[in-house]
Design a protein around this motif. Structure first.
Motif, short mmCIF file in Angstrom:
data_model
loop_
_atom_site.label_atom_id
_atom_site.label_comp_id
_atom_site.label_asym_id
_atom_site.label_seq_id
_atom_site.Cartn_x
_atom_site.Cartn_y
_atom_site.Cartn_z
N VAL A 1 14.82 6.85 4.99
CA VAL A 1 13.48 6.53 4.49
C VAL A 1 12.44 7.56 4.89
O VAL A 1 11.43 7.72 4.20
CB VAL A 1 13.05 5.12 4.96
CG1 VAL A 1 12.79 5.09 6.46
CG2 VAL A 1 11.82 4.65 4.19
N ALA A 2 12.65 8.29 6.00
CA ALA A 2 11.63 9.22 6.47
C ALA A 2 11.28 10.27 5.42
O ALA A 2 10.10 10.56 5.19
CB ALA A 2 12.08 9.89 7.77
N GLY A 3 12.29 10.84 4.75
CA GLY A 3 12.02 11.84 3.73
C GLY A 3 11.30 11.25 2.52
O GLY A 3 10.37 11.85 1.98
N PHE A 4 11.75 10.07 2.09
CA PHE A 4 11.11 9.37 0.97
C PHE A 4 9.65 9.07 1.32
O PHE A 4 8.75 9.28 0.50
CB PHE A 4 11.89 8.09 0.72
CG PHE A 4 11.31 7.18 -0.32
CD1 PHE A 4 11.52 7.41 -1.67
CD2 PHE A 4 10.57 6.06 0.05
CE1 PHE A 4 11.00 6.56 -2.64
CE2 PHE A 4 10.05 5.20 -0.91
CZ PHE A 4 10.26 5.45 -2.27
N ALA A 5 9.41 8.58 2.53
CA ALA A 5 8.06 8.22 2.96
C ALA A 5 7.17 9.45 3.02
O ALA A 5 6.01 9.41 2.57
CB ALA A 5 8.12 7.53 4.32
N ALA A 6 7.69 10.55 3.57
CA ALA A 6 6.88 11.76 3.71
C ALA A 6 6.41 12.27 2.35
O ALA A 6 5.26 12.70 2.19
CB ALA A 6 7.67 12.84 4.44
N GLU A 7 7.28 12.19 1.35
CA GLU A 7 6.92 12.66 0.01
C GLU A 7 5.79 11.81 -0.57
O GLU A 7 4.81 12.33 -1.13
CB GLU A 7 8.14 12.59 -0.90
CG GLU A 7 7.88 13.05 -2.32
CD GLU A 7 9.10 12.91 -3.21
OE1 GLU A 7 8.93 12.90 -4.44
OE2 GLU A 7 10.22 12.79 -2.67
N ILE A 8 5.89 10.49 -0.44
CA ILE A 8 4.87 9.59 -0.98
C ILE A 8 3.55 9.76 -0.23
O ILE A 8 2.47 9.88 -0.83
CB ILE A 8 5.34 8.13 -0.89
CG1 ILE A 8 6.45 7.88 -1.90
CG2 ILE A 8 4.18 7.16 -1.11
CD1 ILE A 8 7.06 6.50 -1.82
N LEU A 9 3.61 9.80 1.10
CA LEU A 9 2.40 9.91 1.90
C LEU A 9 1.69 11.24 1.68
O LEU A 9 0.45 11.28 1.60
CB LEU A 9 2.74 9.73 3.38
CG LEU A 9 3.17 8.32 3.78
CD1 LEU A 9 3.78 8.32 5.18
CD2 LEU A 9 1.98 7.36 3.73
#
Length: 310
Positions: free
Chosen positions: A172-180
């Motif tokens: 999830v960290a990579g997915f979250a970083a892209e959205i944020l």
């Protein structure tokens, strides 16, 4: 929600939706059983967070069920909204004026009318939370939470757009970083010239910041806690400043409705009701003339903050 950096996107989706849904259910009985405004407030916040969480993940889930559940959450939020708006108006906008100017003509009648509207709005919220429509939605959401979305079934995989299945199973960290990163960039671009923004543009900025804050709070557990807390704190301060401006805009709509209700019940009090509305608006303009400076200061602190996901 309790997230970790190595959690899959699908597991994070489940955790976010479950956390928001439980937040709502925890506040259902307080709304039904008493008049404490905090119950309505927390239930409404839970629905906003739930809708925001669903929006983050729904493009990765092919069957449309989560999107439909989000649409029903929007209906329920609309049923609770008037009660919360009147709670804020009576407790934060009208109350300080009424305490100081209680002997002014029309203040007592104005308060009685507003409280009557508040009671009606609370009953509307309670009817929604008791309704068959709510119960069906609750069961659908519980069934969705009980289903295994990671990994998807073979039939679901076939319907997922190219690349989305892999997205569900990535950390999830990579997915979250892209959205944020995207939402942070959009918010900074929209608020770059804050002092020159019109009311409508500030409203759009407030909505953009709200989406960013919800995402930042959801994903904080997957990153360094201290960095996340600092970023979210500055974001919250800025959002609060813009939120007060929104409360005043909502209050103007409510005051118009109160004036209409007073005039319909007692035409001879119509002028007094308009006078009280003027007192409320004037008091808040004079008592909060430093709001603009505070808002610009909050924006500068946010603009200087580094994204905790980087």
């Amino acid at each position: 929600p309790a997230l970790a950096a190595d959690m899959t996107v699908a597991a994070a989706c489940h955790a976010v939706v479950r956390s928001c849904f439980m937040h709502l259910l925890d506040n259902r009985l307080p709304v039904l059983r008493n008049d404490d405004p905090e119950g309505i407030h927390q239930a409404r916040v839970a629905l906003r967070r739930l809708r925001a969480g669903i929006a983050l993940f729904r493009r990765l889930l092919p069957d449309g069920e989560l999107a439909e559940l989000g649409a029903e959450a929007r209906w329920l939020a609309g049923e609770l909204g008037p009660a919360r708006d009147l709670d804020v108006f009576l407790g934060e906008i009208f109350a300080p004026v009424a305490r100081r100017l209680k002997d002014e003509p029309g203040v007592a009648a104005y308060r009685v009318t507003a409280k009557s509207m508040q009671a009606e709005a609370r009953e509307r919220a309670r009817r929604a939370l008791r309704s068959r429509r709510f119960r069906l939605w609750r069961e659908r959401l519980l069934n969705w939470l009980a289903a295994d979305i990671a990994p998807p079934s073979p039939a679901a995989i076939a319907a997922v757009p190219s690349g989305a299945t892999g997205a569900l199973l990535q950390p999830v960290a990579g997915f979250a970083a892209e959205i944020l990163e995207r939402r942070d960039r959009q918010a900074r671009r929209r608020g770059r010239h804050l002092a020159r923004l019109a009311i409508e543009q500030r409203h759009e900025l407030r909505l953009q910041l709200k989406k960013l804050r919800y995402a930042a709070e959801f994903f904080a557990g997957a990153f360094e806690a201290r960095d996340a807390a600092r970023y979210i704190g500055r974001l919250a301060k800025l959002q609060d400043g813009l939120g007060y401006l929104n409360d005043k805009a909502v209050a103007q709509e409510l005051m118009a409705a109160i004036e209409t209700r007073v005039a319909g019940a007692s035409p001879d009090l119509a002028a007094d009701a308009r006078y009280v509305s003027g007192l409320v608006l004037g008091w808040h303009e004079s008592a909060h003339d430093g709001d603009e400076r505070a808002l610009r200061k909050a924006w500068k602190k946010f603009a200087d903050a580094s994204g905790y996901w980087r």
